[in-house]
Write a protein that holds these residues in place. Sequence first.
Motif, PDB file in Angstrom:
ATOM      1  N   ALA A 193       1.036   4.172  -2.817  1.00 22.27           N
ATOM      2  CA  ALA A 193       0.902   5.606  -2.541  1.00 22.27           C
ATOM      3  C   ALA A 193       2.071   6.382  -3.123  1.00 22.27           C
TER       4      ALA A 193
ATOM      5  N   ALA B 196       0.830  -1.209   0.000  1.00 29.58           N
ATOM      6  CA  ALA B 196       0.000   0.000   0.000  1.00 29.58           C
ATOM      7  C   ALA B 196       0.864   1.258   0.000  1.00 29.58           C
ATOM      8  N   LEU B 197       1.960   1.256   0.751  1.00 27.86           N
ATOM      9  CA  LEU B 197       2.854   2.411   0.760  1.00 27.86           C
ATOM     10  C   LEU B 197       3.521   2.606  -0.599  1.00 27.86           C
TER      11      LEU B 197
ATOM     12  N   TRP C 239       3.842   5.476  -5.725  1.00 31.38           N
ATOM     13  CA  TRP C 239       3.673   5.437  -7.173  1.00 31.38           C
ATOM     14  C   TRP C 239       2.636   6.462  -7.626  1.00 31.38           C
ATOM     15  N   PHE C 240       1.573   6.645  -6.830  1.00 33.28           N
ATOM     16  CA  PHE C 240       0.536   7.624  -7.159  1.00 33.28           C
ATOM     17  C   PHE C 240       1.036   9.054  -6.969  1.00 33.28           C
ATOM     18  N   ALA C 241       1.780   9.323  -5.887  1.00 34.95           N
ATOM     19  CA  ALA C 241       2.214  10.686  -5.573  1.00 34.95           C
ATOM     20  C   ALA C 241       3.440  11.106  -6.384  1.00 34.95           C
TER      21      ALA C 241
END
Length: 148
Positions: free
Chosen positions: A55, A51-52, A57-59
Motif C-alpha cells: 500500500a 500488504a502495508l 509503494w502504491f500510494a
Amino acid sequence: MPKLPNGERVEENESSVFTLPDESAGESKPSIPYIINPRRWLALAFVAVLALFAAIWFAAPAQLPVAAYKLALVLVAGLAGHLFDCVVFPYAVPSSYLYEDWRAAPEEDREGDADFPVACGCEGLFMAATFRKAAIVAVFVLGVCLGL
C-alpha cells in the motif's frame, strides 16, 4: 443436570460446576484452536506487513525506504532491549522460575494444564521477571520511536 450449548450434559459436584468431556470416549479437543496457533499468527503478521508495504509503494513509492528504515529501527530496538535485559539480569530470566526446563521438551502439550508450569512459590517472581523484561523492551522501543 444442566446442559451445555452443544447439548452435552454436565455433572455438578462440590469442587466444580462443570466437568470436562470424558477423554476416554475420544472427545478431547486441542488446547489451542487451529485458527489462533502462534505460528499462524506470525505468518498472518508477515502477510499484513507485506500488504502495508504494498500500500505504501502504491500510494507514495518514495516513502518505501523510509518506512523500511523505521521498521528496522523498531525491530533493532526490541532486540537491543531484550539483550540488555539478558545482560543486566542474567539469573532472573522468566524461564528460570519454571518447574522444569522448557528446552527439554519445547513442543510439550499438557491437556488441561500449563505446558510449562511455574515452580510452587515462585509465581510472584515469575510475574515480576516477565513484567520487567516487557517493560525494558517497551522502553527501548519507545525511546527509538520517539527519537525518530
